[in-house]
Design a protein around this motif. Structure first.
Motif, PDB file in Angstrom:
ATOM      1  N   ARG A 182       0.685  -1.229   0.065  1.00 47.44           N
ATOM      2  CA  ARG A 182       0.332  -0.354   0.223  1.00 47.44           C
ATOM      3  C   ARG A 182       1.177   1.181   0.131  1.00 47.44           C
ATOM      4  O   ARG A 182       0.677   1.879   0.416  1.00 47.44           O
ATOM      5  CB  ARG A 182      -1.330   0.148   1.632  1.00 47.44           C
ATOM      6  N   GLY A 183       1.515   1.573  -0.938  1.00 44.88           N
ATOM      7  CA  GLY A 183       2.696   2.779  -1.040  1.00 44.88           C
ATOM      8  C   GLY A 183       3.482   2.524  -0.053  1.00 44.88           C
ATOM      9  O   GLY A 183       4.171   4.149   0.117  1.00 44.88           O
ATOM     10  N   GLY A 184       3.874   1.641   0.236  1.00 48.44           N
ATOM     11  CA  GLY A 184       5.130   1.432   1.293  1.00 48.44           C
ATOM     12  C   GLY A 184       6.620   1.066   0.960  1.00 48.44           C
ATOM     13  O   GLY A 184       6.498   0.157   0.286  1.00 48.44           O
ATOM     14  N   GLY A 185       7.259   1.846   1.650  1.00 47.54           N
ATOM     15  CA  GLY A 185       9.061   1.105   1.173  1.00 47.54           C
ATOM     16  C   GLY A 185       9.087  -0.599   2.446  1.00 47.54           C
ATOM     17  O   GLY A 185       8.143  -0.959   2.537  1.00 47.54           O
ATOM     18  N   ALA A 186       9.874  -1.241   2.168  1.00 49.33           N
ATOM     19  CA  ALA A 186      10.474  -2.266   1.885  1.00 49.33           C
ATOM     20  C   ALA A 186      10.742  -2.480   3.209  1.00 49.33           C
ATOM     21  O   ALA A 186      10.364  -3.512   3.867  1.00 49.33           O
ATOM     22  CB  ALA A 186      11.684  -2.803   0.824  1.00 49.33           C
ATOM     23  N   ASP A 187      11.296  -2.017   3.866  1.00 49.60           N
ATOM     24  CA  ASP A 187      11.675  -1.672   5.257  1.00 49.60           C
ATOM     25  C   ASP A 187       9.833  -1.022   6.294  1.00 49.60           C
ATOM     26  O   ASP A 187      10.449  -1.401   7.584  1.00 49.60           O
ATOM     27  CB  ASP A 187      12.390  -0.071   5.918  1.00 49.60           C
ATOM     28  N   GLN A 188       9.514  -1.083   5.651  1.00 50.72           N
ATOM     29  CA  GLN A 188       8.282  -0.771   6.474  1.00 50.72           C
ATOM     30  C   GLN A 188       6.904  -1.565   6.523  1.00 50.72           C
ATOM     31  O   GLN A 188       6.046  -1.428   7.490  1.00 50.72           O
ATOM     32  CB  GLN A 188       7.083   0.641   6.379  1.00 50.72           C
ATOM     33  N   ASN A 189       8.306  -2.853   6.568  1.00 47.08           N
ATOM     34  CA  ASN A 189       6.917  -4.250   7.155  1.00 47.08           C
ATOM     35  C   ASN A 189       7.641  -5.005   7.561  1.00 47.08           C
ATOM     36  O   ASN A 189       9.447  -5.439   8.047  1.00 47.08           O
ATOM     37  CB  ASN A 189       7.016  -5.671   5.187  1.00 47.08           C
ATOM     38  N   LEU A 190       7.028  -5.174   9.195  1.00 46.17           N
ATOM     39  CA  LEU A 190       8.126  -6.190  10.155  1.00 46.17           C
ATOM     40  C   LEU A 190       6.961  -8.116   9.613  1.00 46.17           C
ATOM     41  O   LEU A 190       6.442  -7.954   9.599  1.00 46.17           O
ATOM     42  CB  LEU A 190       7.247  -5.997  11.378  1.00 46.17           C
ATOM     43  N   LYS A 223      -2.080  -5.432   6.949  1.00 46.51           N
ATOM     44  CA  LYS A 223      -2.147  -4.505   6.135  1.00 46.51           C
ATOM     45  C   LYS A 223      -2.793  -2.875   6.029  1.00 46.51           C
ATOM     46  O   LYS A 223      -2.625  -2.123   5.306  1.00 46.51           O
ATOM     47  CB  LYS A 223      -2.021  -4.553   4.436  1.00 46.51           C
ATOM     48  N   ALA A 224      -3.895  -3.519   6.629  1.00 40.65           N
ATOM     49  CA  ALA A 224      -4.709  -2.217   6.209  1.00 40.65           C
ATOM     50  C   ALA A 224      -4.809  -1.449   8.255  1.00 40.65           C
ATOM     51  O   ALA A 224      -3.885  -0.884   8.481  1.00 40.65           O
ATOM     52  CB  ALA A 224      -6.277  -2.420   5.777  1.00 40.65           C
ATOM     53  N   ILE A 225      -5.759  -2.270   9.356  1.00 32.73           N
ATOM     54  CA  ILE A 225      -6.065  -2.128  10.029  1.00 32.73           C
ATOM     55  C   ILE A 225      -5.422  -3.535  11.437  1.00 32.73           C
ATOM     56  O   ILE A 225      -5.384  -3.869  11.433  1.00 32.73           O
ATOM     57  CB  ILE A 225      -7.696  -2.114  10.774  1.00 32.73           C
ATOM     58  N   ILE A 226      -3.895  -2.825  11.803  1.00 27.82           N
ATOM     59  CA  ILE A 226      -3.013  -3.735  12.191  1.00 27.82           C
ATOM     60  C   ILE A 226      -3.792  -3.269  14.059  1.00 27.82           C
ATOM     61  O   ILE A 226      -3.926  -3.213  14.305  1.00 27.82           O
ATOM     62  CB  ILE A 226      -1.709  -2.777  12.260  1.00 27.82           C
ATOM     63  N   PRO A 227      -3.943  -5.110  14.503  1.00 29.37           N
ATOM     64  CA  PRO A 227      -4.299  -4.845  15.573  1.00 29.37           C
ATOM     65  C   PRO A 227      -3.017  -4.365  16.555  1.00 29.37           C
ATOM     66  O   PRO A 227      -1.615  -4.204  16.683  1.00 29.37           O
ATOM     67  CB  PRO A 227      -4.385  -6.671  15.968  1.00 29.37           C
ATOM     68  N   THR A 228      -3.765  -3.570  18.192  1.00 33.53           N
ATOM     69  CA  THR A 228      -2.283  -3.132  18.975  1.00 33.53           C
ATOM     70  C   THR A 228      -1.475  -3.800  19.025  1.00 33.53           C
ATOM     71  O   THR A 228      -0.408  -3.235  19.764  1.00 33.53           O
ATOM     72  CB  THR A 228      -3.128  -2.045  20.069  1.00 33.53           C
ATOM     73  N   LYS A 229      -1.515  -5.262  19.240  1.00 41.01           N
ATOM     74  CA  LYS A 229       0.124  -5.525  20.262  1.00 41.01           C
ATOM     75  C   LYS A 229       0.538  -5.649  19.240  1.00 41.01           C
ATOM     76  O   LYS A 229       1.827  -6.495  19.112  1.00 41.01           O
ATOM     77  CB  LYS A 229      -0.459  -6.765  20.422  1.00 41.01           C
ATOM     78  N   TYR A 230       0.397  -5.214  17.650  1.00 43.09           N
ATOM     79  CA  TYR A 230       2.029  -4.997  17.145  1.00 43.09           C
ATOM     80  C   TYR A 230       2.225  -4.126  16.834  1.00 43.09           C
ATOM     81  O   TYR A 230       1.476  -2.889  16.798  1.00 43.09           O
ATOM     82  CB  TYR A 230       1.229  -5.661  15.354  1.00 43.09           C
ATOM     83  N   ILE A 237       2.407  -5.431   9.022  1.00 41.99           N
ATOM     84  CA  ILE A 237       2.715  -6.965   9.873  1.00 41.99           C
ATOM     85  C   ILE A 237       2.646  -8.197   8.783  1.00 41.99           C
ATOM     86  O   ILE A 237       1.333  -8.687   8.375  1.00 41.99           O
ATOM     87  CB  ILE A 237       2.280  -6.914  10.816  1.00 41.99           C
ATOM     88  N   LEU A 238       3.758  -9.262   8.744  1.00 45.94           N
ATOM     89  CA  LEU A 238       3.764 -10.268   8.057  1.00 45.94           C
ATOM     90  C   LEU A 238       3.758 -11.575   9.478  1.00 45.94           C
ATOM     91  O   LEU A 238       5.019 -11.849   9.792  1.00 45.94           O
ATOM     92  CB  LEU A 238       4.690 -11.028   7.043  1.00 45.94           C
ATOM     93  N   ASP A 239       3.091 -12.086   9.917  1.00 51.44           N
ATOM     94  CA  ASP A 239       2.623 -13.094  10.789  1.00 51.44           C
ATOM     95  C   ASP A 239       3.158 -14.384  10.583  1.00 51.44           C
ATOM     96  O   ASP A 239       2.648 -15.065  10.309  1.00 51.44           O
ATOM     97  CB  ASP A 239       2.431 -12.837  12.167  1.00 51.44           C
TER      98      ASP A 239
END
Length: 800
Positions: A182-190, A223-230, A237-239
């Motif tokens: 969604r328009g984010g850089g490669a470093d913006q993914n955990l 990739k949209a609404i990320i749970p608050t635990k992350y 977030i890729l779990d």
């Protein structure tokens, strides 16, 4: 006569009813309890004994559905009565289990993998209406059984590349290991494996994913609404959840492919209590390099391997502990004089406990190491260049279920980060070296967070999920920091002094509140509308001059000069299922505001840089897009189609004219690709034969071309005016695979044979653009293609 027949028929009917009743399984011990019976269970593979994570368990009489957890277990609260369980899992035959609940008890069930059938049977790996009823937006869970239907990449399914087929997710090209979400850089993914962050998820510069698919159970992308635990990343977030071994019997799997192979084994160490699973994967790609025409590549060598180890132990039905070990290693020697190697390693210890039907606890402790080394053995200027990062921490999550439709989650996490940005160690040739040693100062920080989330359903129409996360970041010494003259650009000419901080001394603190909220309104049982807002903070940045993640990239922590990235995202979507959930469709739109993205000054020096603040510029970003997704679950032909229209822009405006990029106007980010289309299909040709196809198309990414050249000090130099105003050619590729499931009754060919062809029509998709000088004209651009011809592969896999 009739009077004699009627009693006989009545007697036979009673016998029949009694016989049917006797077929039901009795669960629990009868102690007279009538309500709130606690029924637990486990679902495992009948052959391997491995737990099946993510299977759906439905109580037909009350339409109640549960999903099995990471150890294949589920829990139900029922009244005393007769019930029927229906268990479904992707690629397995549906199980119907009638039983009578008379008290607290436990159920153990096995499932067997289905032989491909041509009947119209729907097979779901999760609740078929979850996409409609949940408040989740942009959360996609996929099991490895689903991925096995996709064409393999160089002989095996690839997790990262499979994720890139989903709407809103892309890669900059072939042999790319990073994701742009969604328009984010490669470093913006955990990216997390078993709860531990992984910093470079690639083998061979991105040709392979560094995760062995045979030890992965499933994964979820938020990739949209990320749970608050992350927290800690701006885009996604890729779990990734690993498999645990069988508690009942030993078994294994084997795969031999064209360029790589793997073997795994799992089984009980203590029967029904403790299990172990080990997976090993390695490459033998050098024969392929030796067959190439390019002499440099023909004399090069490439190797990779990875190892996974998982220990799972059950304390009792409600408490378990899992230890996971992961290590991946790569080395690549270019023309035998320079070798690049990189390593990922992680340890994870996880505890899951259920103290009552309402209250449960998850705890994870992790340690992650990533490092890379460049060895130069040219014989003239030998050197070793090293860099690395250490990440270790703890996460606690508590869940309290007030009811089935009212759940509260809360907890916290903390971790320590240590980054070694670079160390140059000169080699000695004939007793001397022409290179001076260099050591960039290490960086130290601590990230912590507290969070609360409430999920609530109000009737059948409305569902809410809202929460808050508080992030605290502390950057500390030891470190020597430059002081610059005020109101002037940050460069070496404006240094007025230095300040030295001691070990553990606080240098800079950042904190912030991150609200997360989403709402669902159900128009009917098959249609819903969802909307939400998400705020994320990111305190670590990737310093790279490439559009994708590379092994030699350096990570940089936020300090007093580089502020954390702050991402605000707004999402809205409509979701609809058709024909009994055979078809799933959705349309989502989103908009992002991004603060403090990293851009680079013209001619920036990034390698072995002790003062990166003089080479980088803070910018702002924005991204928006539309995602369309349609999936078919039923029949001989299954698959999905995804289309994304997405734009990602950057802008840099500072008080200093020499730092402004593109005259202060918005310009496309390096990974901006407006159009992205993926079509995936799987055709069941026979009970043991299937044909799969993947077609991908995307707009070429932005690139900067030189507009002229000039001579300076006897050298011909290129002149660049504005960034990212041109594009490389569009990307498109077709991959095909044919899978045979052979039943050899124990013979050597008993297993799965997969023949695949990548890049069927030989498209020369550009991996990168390079420039060559031409007399009398500006430097000319040339494309470098990784896969310029069709590439066939053959692989064989089996279970034992």
């Amino acid at each position: 006569m009739m009077r004699k027949i009627l009693p006989l028929l009545f007697f036979l009917l009673l016998i029949g009813i009694s016989a049917i009743a006797q077929q039901k399984n009795i669960v629990g011990r009868d102690i007279g309890q009538l309500k709130d019976l606690q029924i637990s269970g486990r679902i495992i593979d009948e052959i391997t004994g491995e737990p099946l994570v993510g299977a759906t368990v439905t109580v037909q009489e009350i339409t109640k559905t549960e999903i099995t957890s990471t150890n294949g277990t589920f829990n139900l609260t029922l009244d005393r009565a007769e019930y029927t369980l229906e268990i479904r899992y992707v690629g397995y035959e549906t199980v119907i289990y009638p039983f009578v609940a008379v008290g607290d008890g436990r159920i153990s069930l096995t499932m067997i993998q289905e032989d491909f059938t041509l009947d119209d049977v729907v097979i779901y790996g999760s609740d078929p209406e979850k996409n409609i009823r949940s408040t989740d937006m942009g959360a996609i869970s996929i099991s490895m059984n689903t991925l096995k239907e996709l064409p393999p990449f160089l002989g095996e399914v690839d997790i990262i590349r499979s994720i890139a087929t989903l709407p809103g997710v892309s890669q900059v090209g072939e042999a790319s290991s990073g994701l742009n979400v969604r328009g984010g850089g490669a470093d913006q993914n955990l990216i997390m494996f078993a709860g531990a962050p992984i910093y470079n998820p690639s083998h061979l510069f991105g040709l392979f994913t560094a995760f062995n698919p045979d030890v992965v159970n499933d994964f979820t992308l938020y990739k949209a609404i990320i749970p608050t635990k992350y927290g800690g990343r701006g885009s996604s977030i890729l779990d990734i959840t690993p498999k645990s071994g069988s508690l009942t019997n030993w078994g294994g799997d084997l795969m031999v492919g064209t360029v790589s192979g793997k073997i795994g084994i799992n089984g009980p160490i203590i029967q029904d209590k403790v299990s172990a699973k080990i997976g090993v994967r390695g490459s033998y790609i050098n024969w392929l390099l030796g067959a190439l025409n390019n002499p440099d590549l023909r004399t090069s060598q490439a190797n990779f391997n990875d190892v996974n180890g998982i220990l799972y132990g059950e304390i009792n039905d409600n408490h378990n502990v899992t230890y996971s070990f992961y290590r991946s290693y790569d080395d690549f020697a270019l023309a035998s004089d320079t070798t690049i190697s990189w390593t990922n390693m992680s340890h994870t210890l996880a505890y899951q406990g259920k103290f009552s039907e309402k209250f449960s606890v998850n705890a994870i402790g992790f340690y992650t190491l990533y490092d890379f080394t460049i060895f130069n053995q040219s014989g003239i200027n030998n050197f070793d260049l090293k860099s690395g990062i250490i990440d270790n921490g703890l996460r606690l999550n508590f869940t309290y279920a007030l009811s089935e439709r009212n759940r509260i989650s809360f907890g916290g996490d903390t971790k320590n980060l240590t980054i070694n940005p670079g160390e140059l160690i000169p080699g000695v040739v004939n007793g001397e070296s022409t290179i001076l040693p260099q050591l960039v100062q290490s960086e130290y920080a601590r990230e912590s967070g507290l969070y609360l989330q409430h999920e609530l359903e109000l009737g059948e129409k409305f569902g809410f999920s809202y929460g808050m996360r508080y992030d605290l970041y502390q950057y500390y010494g030891p470190r020597t920091v430059r002081e610059y003259a005020p109101n002037l650009p940050l460069n070496s000419g404006n240094v007025v002094g230095e300040r030295t901080y001691g070990d553990g001394e606080l240098i800079q603190t950042y904190d912030g509140w991150g609200p997360r909220v989403s709402m669902r309104y159900s128009i009917d049982s098959k249609t819903s509308i969802k909307g939400g807002y998400n705020k994320m903070y990111q305190f670590i940045h990737l310093i790279s001059n490439t559009a994708t993640i590379a092994p030699t990239d350096v990570w940089k922590l936020s300090d007093q000069f580089l502020k954390p990235q702050i991402v605000d995202q707004y999402s809205l979507g409509i979701y609809k299922n058709f024909k009994g959930n055979i078809f799933e469709t959705s349309v989502e739109v989103y908009y992002k505001d991004i603060q403090n993205v990293v851009e680079y000054k013209d001619g920036a020096k990034l390698l072995l840089q002790n003062n990166l603040e003089t080479e980088i510029i803070p910018g702002e970003g924005r991204a928006y897009g539309v995602e369309v997704y349609a999936k078919k679950n039923l029949g001989r032909i299954t698959g999905w189609a995804s289309y994304t229209y997405s734009r990602a822009f950057r802008r840099v405006i500072t008080p200093f004219e020499e730092e402004i990029i593109n005259d202060g106007e918005w310009f496309p980010a390096n990974f901006d690709k407006p159009h992205d289309l993926t079509l995936i299909g799987n055709y069941k040709m026979a009970s043991n034969v299937s044909l799969s196809a993947t077609f991908s198309y995307s707009t070429g990414r932005p690139v900067t071309f030189p507009e002229a050249k000039f001579d300076f000090a006897g050298n011909s130099l290129a002149f660049f005016r504005n960034r990212n105003l041109q594009r490389i050619p569009d990307f498109h590729r077709l991959d095909l695979s044919l899978n045979f499931q052979l039943k050899g009754k124990g013979k050597f060919y008993d297993g799965d044979w997969t023949f695949a062809v990548m890049n069927v029509y030989g498209r020369k998709n550009p991996f990168s653009i390079f420039f060559a000088d031409q007399p009398g004209s500006p430097p000319q651009a040339y494309r470098l293609a990784i896969l310029g011809v069709p590439l066939p592969t053959l692989s064989y896999s089996m279970k034992f």
